[in-house]
Write a protein that holds these residues in place. Structure first.
Motif, mmCIF file in Angstrom:
data_model
loop_
_atom_site.group_PDB
_atom_site.id
_atom_site.type_symbol
_atom_site.label_atom_id
_atom_site.label_comp_id
_atom_site.label_asym_id
_atom_site.label_seq_id
_atom_site.Cartn_x
_atom_site.Cartn_y
_atom_site.Cartn_z
ATOM 1 N N ALA A 106 35.061 83.687 28.421
ATOM 2 C CA ALA A 106 35.610 84.228 29.984
ATOM 3 C C ALA A 106 34.731 83.499 31.214
ATOM 4 C CB ALA A 106 35.489 85.820 30.249
ATOM 5 N N ALA A 107 33.590 83.352 30.859
ATOM 6 C CA ALA A 107 32.640 82.787 32.050
ATOM 7 C C ALA A 107 32.922 81.317 32.126
ATOM 8 C CB ALA A 107 31.214 82.978 31.673
ATOM 9 N N LEU A 108 33.093 80.449 31.144
ATOM 10 C CA LEU A 108 33.458 79.292 31.022
ATOM 11 C C LEU A 108 34.668 79.164 31.502
ATOM 12 C CD1 LEU A 108 32.980 76.301 30.104
ATOM 13 C CD2 LEU A 108 34.134 76.703 27.963
ATOM 14 N N TYR A 109 36.043 79.739 31.172
ATOM 15 C CA TYR A 109 37.230 79.700 31.841
ATOM 16 C C TYR A 109 37.140 79.794 33.379
ATOM 17 C CZ TYR A 109 39.653 79.245 27.307
ATOM 18 O OH TYR A 109 40.141 78.786 26.069
ATOM 19 N N ALA A 110 36.604 80.765 33.800
ATOM 20 C CA ALA A 110 36.407 81.501 35.192
ATOM 21 C C ALA A 110 35.719 80.323 36.140
ATOM 22 C CB ALA A 110 35.710 82.641 35.336
ATOM 23 N N ALA A 111 34.736 79.812 35.425
ATOM 24 C CA ALA A 111 33.908 78.406 36.215
ATOM 25 C C ALA A 111 34.957 77.465 36.367
ATOM 26 C CB ALA A 111 32.630 78.292 35.595
ATOM 27 N N LEU A 112 35.500 77.093 35.025
ATOM 28 C CA LEU A 112 36.420 75.737 35.318
ATOM 29 C C LEU A 112 37.392 76.135 36.268
ATOM 30 C CD1 LEU A 112 36.342 74.868 31.529
ATOM 31 C CD2 LEU A 112 35.359 73.521 33.301
ATOM 32 N N ALA A 113 38.039 77.260 36.348
ATOM 33 C CA ALA A 113 39.321 77.552 37.183
ATOM 34 C C ALA A 113 39.035 77.362 38.465
ATOM 35 C CB ALA A 113 39.801 79.018 36.841
#
Length: 298
Positions: free
Chosen positions: A15-22
């Motif tokens: 979730a942290a990775l997806y959030a930062a990428l988004a």
């Protein structure tokens, strides 16, 4: 209960990775208003450059592991930001002003160039990092079942969440954020008020690439390598994942992406893994279609 808690724990770093990428993708999307898979290409490019230079530092310069990793991270940031400046200023900006839809095609060309450059430099070899920070951190124990994450997962998640929080504060509490919002809403009106919309476009693209580079380094540190085809996969995935929260507000886009990561992890734990991507991507496409708004041309 313990199994559910483990799945929720597994969702945290994703979730942290997806959030930062988004969040990073929405910064660039606000300027182009077109699907741009170059962001995923820069993410993969950063990871590949990181592995390449860390490998060279370890095997050719005989550096200790921390120094080799630091060399790889510095080279990754330098190369990725340099590529972003070239692509943003000399490719995306002219095309976006002349014919915005060509940005989509140009992003595919940029992806191919970046992937092939690294593949040729690595001689089509897959390079791997030595594992580090892989000590388990136990959160809860139920009999013989332990709910755990590794130290590097926790560090990565904390850094990515901090990146999103710092970016949100910058956009909402500073003059720079107000200028970015003004150009994103109406670049012509912003220019009439004295703002250099071209410079804001390029710097937004560079800031987006900086987030992609940091995420690429952190993700590669955990997984150990970055595949040559990851650029296209993540490029398409980020476009869809960021749509879950909408593109207009970066923080909302990040929260929507985190929700997608949670759903993806829970499906992996409880549903048939073969259907995971089909269900998740199908749901994202549905959200993207239903949330699309048409504007009448005066």
């Amino acid at each position: 209960m313990a199994y559910l808690l483990q799945q929720l724990a597994n969702a945290v770093p994703v979730a942290a990775l997806y959030a930062a990428l988004a969040f990073g993708y929405s910064l660039a999307f606000a300027m182009t208003r077109r699907a741009d898979i170059t962001f995923g290409a820069l993410f993969a490019f950063a990871g590949q450059i990181y592995v390449f230079f860390a490998h060279a530092g370890w095997n050719q310069l005989y550096l200790v592991l921390p120094a080799a990793l630091a060399l790889g991270a510095a080279a990754s940031l330098l190369y990725t930001l340099g590529a972003a400046v070239l692509i943003g200023r000399h490719v995306m900006l002219p095309l976006q002003r002349a014919s915005p839809n060509t940005v989509i095609v140009a992003s595919l060309g940029a992806l191919v160039v970046l992937e092939e450059m690294v593949r040729i430099a690595m001689e089509s070899r897959s390079l791997w990092l030595s594992p580090f920070l892989n000590r388990e951190v136990v959160f809860w124990t139920d009999g013989g079942f332990k709910v755990t994450l590794t130290a590097i997962q926790l560090v990565n998640a904390a850094l990515m969440v901090s990146l999103v929080a710092a970016g949100h504060l910058l956009l909402t509490r500073t003059r720079l954020g107000r200028v970015w919002r003004g150009v994103a809403d109406d670049p012509l009106a912003a220019e009439m008020c004295g703002t250099d919309a071209r410079a804001v476009f390029v710097w937004s693209y560079v800031a987006s690439a900086a987030i992609a580079a940091v995420c690429g380094v952190l993700a590669t540190s955990y997984y150990g390598t970055m595949d040559f085809g990851a650029g296209l996969m993540f490029g398409l995935k980020v476009v869809l994942v960021a749509a879950a929260g909408g593109y207009s507000v970066p923080l909302r886009s990040a929260l929507g992406a985190a929700a997608v990561a949670l759903a993806e992890t829970l499906w992996s734990g409880y549903g048939p893994i073969l259907w995971r991507d089909l269900v998740i991507v199908g749901g994202l496409v549905t959200v993207l279609v239903l949330s699309r708004q048409e504007r009448a041309i005066p």
